[in-house]
Structure formats: structure tokens, C-alpha cells
Enzyme design. Structure first.
Site: not given
Length: 576
Positions: A320, A385, A437
Site C-alpha cells: 500500500e 479500499k 491496510c
């Protein structure tokens, strides 16, 4: 530079005083912790034991002691004091286990976030202690009892009532974890079961119940163990009295371990593998925000990638926030690298698109995204995300409370994605579900992302926010359960630890480390990820098919019992 830092620090202190001045005044008036007695000391000990059961140090056995200790410290106290004892234990637990929030590079915001989140989460163990003792209250009395007489009153109940109560307490714990996972966008971090991630036979039950089942068993056994020990002290003449109190939880534990051992012994042979190369650049968060460092940062990850490509992997993975900017030059360099080595590539980077009906070039949505590139250097798919980090990727109420922008000066707010997007590779054929994440900490989101034809889960994360702390280990411990719950390998490519892969039974197979054993250092790792054969159809786990059925069952049971018991109105009373 130093003067600027000092000025920012002064402003942070002023804002911190402004934000918390009135709150601290109220807390002083309440005198919540004005006097500490031995019960409060024991509550603090219970909180420390809970914190120590998670990485690091990760002493999993302490989790089997802490809930029972926390609960029986409050025996004989009125409801308010029960709540206070539970709150103190929870507050100590979260302040210690979430210390890594202080590493976030916003000094004032880090302190505010650490205190506020810990204070909020401590409400749940406080509620648990209060409810548990309310559910076993058997008489009204005018005042508090001494601890020893309260223990004696506890054993006036029959053993079946005590056994039922221990089960109810475990169900209540799970019900509260279910709420934590969902309320205010959810924070399903360090559920009690996650502390057991290294006890492989035990955690196999997560394939049926999710992590909540492990939490349930640990709490149930902890309370039963506390009751058994108290009975030994209370009635030493009864040689096997302690075993009567412990037997149901012990039978459940033995049965769970047998189930887990059988599952671990199942053959996991496969005739296909995917060779992956995982790059860990170890970039500090301050550097990620500095555009002056973009060129050096990009050159560093390209150099690591060239070394990784020397072993000829099928798939190259960057973590990420690995891309500084998707400029034309950077994109050309990446596609040339991919095409020259004929390798698939997945990388994390920001994405943007104009809002519907936008009239200004600045009117667009930002996304935290992952991209799939083919061996020809062509764009294939994008995943955005879905679950954003509050105060990290967006600021709630920022328009109404503009001072938050100064406390936590994140560059801008992201927009959440709307759905999972599977990344499908050909030659070799493989399909992965991407999580960005801390999405690998969220059971329900991971389950929805993993389709029946998914070969492995892939987590791209950036823990550079938290320096070289326990946050990386805690996230990996939580991620172990996503692999077991869904029966899938999970590959983690991180900015600064833990880059690793976990097999479908929760074994931590490989971890990227330097020669000195440093998991936070820059480097790369290659791994062979097992894939199902082309003719084989994956057999989904019970949890993957039915989700949090066990967790919702605990919620329903807890709600029903609370309605029955707490609905009875009466005069103020002390619990046993």
C-alpha cells in the site's frame, strides 16, 4: 526547520488543551480514580495481563486468566463500582496494547487519538463486568459486602446455575465484540481470540465460528477456572470439587483441540504453485507525504524490484502507498519493468476520478487503491479500499470541527470503494482477493471479498505510520484468523513489517527478515503460494458459507437474557 517544529509543537499543545480542558475539568470533579484500593490494583493487573497476551510480548496463556480475574475482583460490589472496576481494567489494557498509536507523526493528534480510543473501548469490558454480575444477582441488600463474604454468597448458588452463568458471561463477551466490530464504523482489533494465533489446534475452530468462537472459549474457561480455584480455597476438603466447576469448559476445550488437530492433519497437497516476490521498501510516513522525496523513494523500490525479479517470479507485489505519484514517467518505468520481465504485478497507489457532474478540475474523489498489471504492461483491474481508517484516511465532522485539521493534518479525505474486485491472473491461472491496510482485520469484509473460486487472499498495507512497534505484529496476528476462517492462504506485502504469508490453517510460513532478524528493514521476499488444481473446486469453510452465525447467536442469547433479568424493576441492590 527546528523553529518550525517547535512552533508546530506549541500549537499542538494549545489545541490539545483547548480540546480536552473542559473534559479534564469534569473528570477531576467526578474523581473517577480518586482512591485506589486492592480491588483497583487487581483490576489494573487484569488489564496488564490482557495487554501482555497480545503481541508483543504475546504471552497467550495470560488471556486465560485475565477475564476471570477482572470479573471476580468486582464480586460483592454495587453496579456502579462493578462498572468502574471493569472500566479501569479495560482502560489499562487498551492504553498499553495500543501504545503504538503514539508513533503516528501528529504529536497532539496521536495523544488525543490514543486517549480517546482507549477511553471508548474500555466501556465494553466495563459493561461486561457490570452485566455479568447483574445476571447472577439473587438477593437485595442495603450495602456492599466484603470480598470474602461475597465469594461465600456466590457459592450458595447451585453448580448448574454457576455453569450457566459462566456460559452467559462468555456469550456476553462475544456479543460486545460483535458490537465493537460494527459500531462507529467498527474497530475489530485485538479481539481476545486473536491472542491465541500461535496455538494452531485451538484456532481451527475459527473455520466454524470465526475468531468469536475462540474468544468465547477463552472467556468461558477463564471464568470456570476462577470459580474452580475459589472453590478449592473455599472448600479445601472437597477433593474433586474444583473439577466439577471446570468440567464443562474443559470438555469443550479438549473437543476443540481434537477437532483442530484433525484439521491440521488433513493433507494439503497441490500440484500448482504461484511464485510471488514481495517488496518491502520500509519508507517512513513523513517521507510518503513529502513530494521532494518522491524520486528517491521511487528509485529505491525499483532497485529492490529488480533484485526480486532476478529469481523470475510469476507475480511482483508492492505494498500500500508504494507509488509516490502515478505520473507518466513513473507509469512508463513500471510498465517497461513488467514487460521486460514478463511478470504480473500488483501495487498499491492513490487513484482519483471526477465526481459526477464535476465542473472543476479539483472536483474529484480520491481512493486508496490497488492495481493489477499484465505481463505486457497493460492495466487489467483496480480495487478501491472499502473500509477507510477514521482520522487516518478521513476526518469525521471536519467541517463542523475545523480544529481537527490542525490536530490531525492528513493531506485529504479518501472516498470508500463500493465492492470487492477479484484480481485474476492467467498463465499461471490464479485469482486473488485484495485487502488494503487493516481490511485484513475485519472478518465480514474479508469473507465477502473471498469468492468460491479465490485461490488466496492478498493484503497490501502500510504500517509506516507506527514506526517499529507492535502494531505490525498485532495486525498479522489478526490476519491469521482471516486465513483460517476462509480456508485460504493469505499473503501480506507491507511497507515495514510483517511481510509474510500464512497458509490456510493459520501457520505463519515465511516472514521477511534482514540478516540480523529485523522485520522492519527494506528488502524483498519470494514465496511459493499453493493453488488449487485446475479441476478442483474449493470446499468453503462453514464460516465462509454462513458468516458470523455463532456471533449473532451470542448477541441474540445475551439480548434475551438481559431483557428477562434486567427488565425486572426493583430497588437498588448490591450484586453478590
Amino acid at each position: 526547520m527546528r523553529r518550525s517544529c517547535r512552533n508546530r509543537a506549541r500549537r499542538s499543545v494549545v489545541l490539545l488543551k483547548f480540546a480536552f480542558g473542559s473534559l479534564c475539568g469534569k473528570l477531576r470533579r467526578v474523581k473517577f480514580l480518586a482512591r485506589l484500593d486492592p480491588r483497583h490494583g487487581a483490576a489494573i493487573l487484569a488489564g496488564l495481563l490482557l495487554a501482555a497476551s497480545f503481541p508483543k510480548p504475546g504471552l497467550a496463556g495470560l488471556a486465560w486468566i485475565a477475564p476471570g480475574l477482572m470479573l471476580f475482583v468486582a464480586v460483592g460490589q454495587r453496579g456502579k463500582e462493578c462498572f468502574r472496576i471493569g472500566y479501569l481494567a479495560g482502560l489499562v489494557h487498551y492504553l498499553v496494547s495500543l501504545y503504538w498509536l503514539l508513533f503516528v507523526p501528529f504529536p497532539a493528534g496521536a495523544i488525543v487519538g490514543w486517549l480517546a480510543l482507549s477511553a471508548y473501548l474500555a466501556l465494553y469490558p466495563a459493561t461486561w463486568v457490570w452485566l455479568c454480575w447483574r445476571l447472577i444477582s439473587t438477593k437485595k441488600c442495603g450495602g456492599e459486602q466484603s470480598w470474602w463474604s461475597a465469594v461465600g454468597a456466590f457459592f450458595t448458588t447451585n453448580r448448574w446455575q454457576r455453569a450457566w452463568w459462566a456460559l452467559l458471561c462468555a456469550a456476553l463477551w462475544v456479543a460486545l465484540e460483535m458490537i465493537v466490530a460494527r459500531f462507529l464504523s467498527g474497530f475489530p482489533w485485538n479481539f481476545l481470540g486473536a491472542s491465541q494465533y500461535r496455538i494452531l489446534p485451538l484456532i481451527q475452530m475459527a473455520s466454524v465460528t470465526g475468531v468469536y468462537g475462540v474468544s468465547f472459549l477463552v472467556v468461558w474457561f477463564s471464568i470456570s477456572l476462577a470459580v474452580a480455584l475459589l472453590r478449592v480455597v473455599r472448600q479445601p476438603g472437597l477433593r474433586w470439587g474444583w473439577l466439577i466447576e471446570l468440567r464443562l469448559a474443559l470438555i469443550a476445550l479438549v473437543g476443540t483441540m481434537i477437532f483442530g488437530l484433525n484439521r491440521l492433519l488433513e493433507p494439503a497437497e497441490t500440484d500448482r504453485q504461484l511464485n510471488v516476490a514481495l517488496v518491502q521498501p520500509s519508507i517512513r510516513q513523513e517521507v510518503i507525504w513529502s513530494h521532494a522525496e518522491d524520486a528517491d523513494r521511487f528509485n529505491k523500490i525499483i532497485a529492490l524490484s529488480r533484485l526480486a525479479l532476478a529469481v523470475k517470479p510469476d507475480l511482483l507485489i508492492w505494498p500500500e502507498s508504494s507509488m509516490p505519484n502515478f505520473t507518466e514517467d513513473n507509469f512508463r518505468a513500471i510498465t517497461n519493468l513488467v514487460a521486460a520481465h514478463k511478470v504480473w504485478m500488483i501495487l498499491g497507489a492513490d487513484d482519483a476520478e471526477p465526481r459526477p457532474g464535476a465542473t472543476s478540475p479539483k472536483d474529484y474523489d480520491n481512493f486508496n487503491a490497488a492495481f493489477l498489471l499484465s505481463p505486457e504492461g497493460e492495466y487489467v483491474a483496480t480495487y478501491r479500499k472499502q473500509h477507510l481508517v477514521v482520522f487516518g484516511e478521513y476526518l469525521p465532522f471536519a467541517r463542523r470541527l475545523p480544529f481537527l485539521r490542525r490536530l490531525i493534518p492528513i493531506p485529504g479525505d479518501f472516498t470508500p470503494g463500493v465492492e470487492p474486485v477479484p484480481f485474476e491472473l492467467t498463465q499461471p491461472r490464479a485469482r486473488t482477493a485484495v485487502l488494503i491496510c487493516f481490511e485484513d482485520v475485519i472478518p465480514g469484509l474479508t469473507r465477502r471479498s473471498a469468492g468460491d473460486d479465490t485461490d488466496f487472499l492478498l493484503n497490501l498495507t502500510n504500517d509506516g505510520w507506527f514506526g517499529e512497534s507492535a502494531a505490525q505484529w498485532q495486525q498479522a496476528a489478526n490476519a491469521v484468523f482471516r486465513a483460517v476462517e476462509n480456508g485460504l492462504p493469505l499473503v501480506r506485502c507491507t511497507n515495514n513489517g510483517l511481510t509474510c504469508w500464512i497458509d490456510s490453517r493459520g501457520r505463519l510460513r515465511q516472514v521477511l527478515q534482514s540478516a540480523s532478524g529485523d522485520v522492519y528493514a527494506p528488502g524483498f521476499m519470494t514465496a511459493k503460494i499453493p493453488l488449487r488444481s485446475a479441476a478442483e473446486k474449493r470446499e468453503p469453510t462453514f464460516y465462509h458459507r454462513h458468516g458470523d452465525l455463532f456471533g449473532w447467536g451470542c448477541v441474540a442469547l445475551s439480548a434475551l437474557v438481559c431483557v428477562i433479568h434486567l427488565g425486572r424493576r426493583g430497588s437498588t441492590r448490591a450484586v453478590i
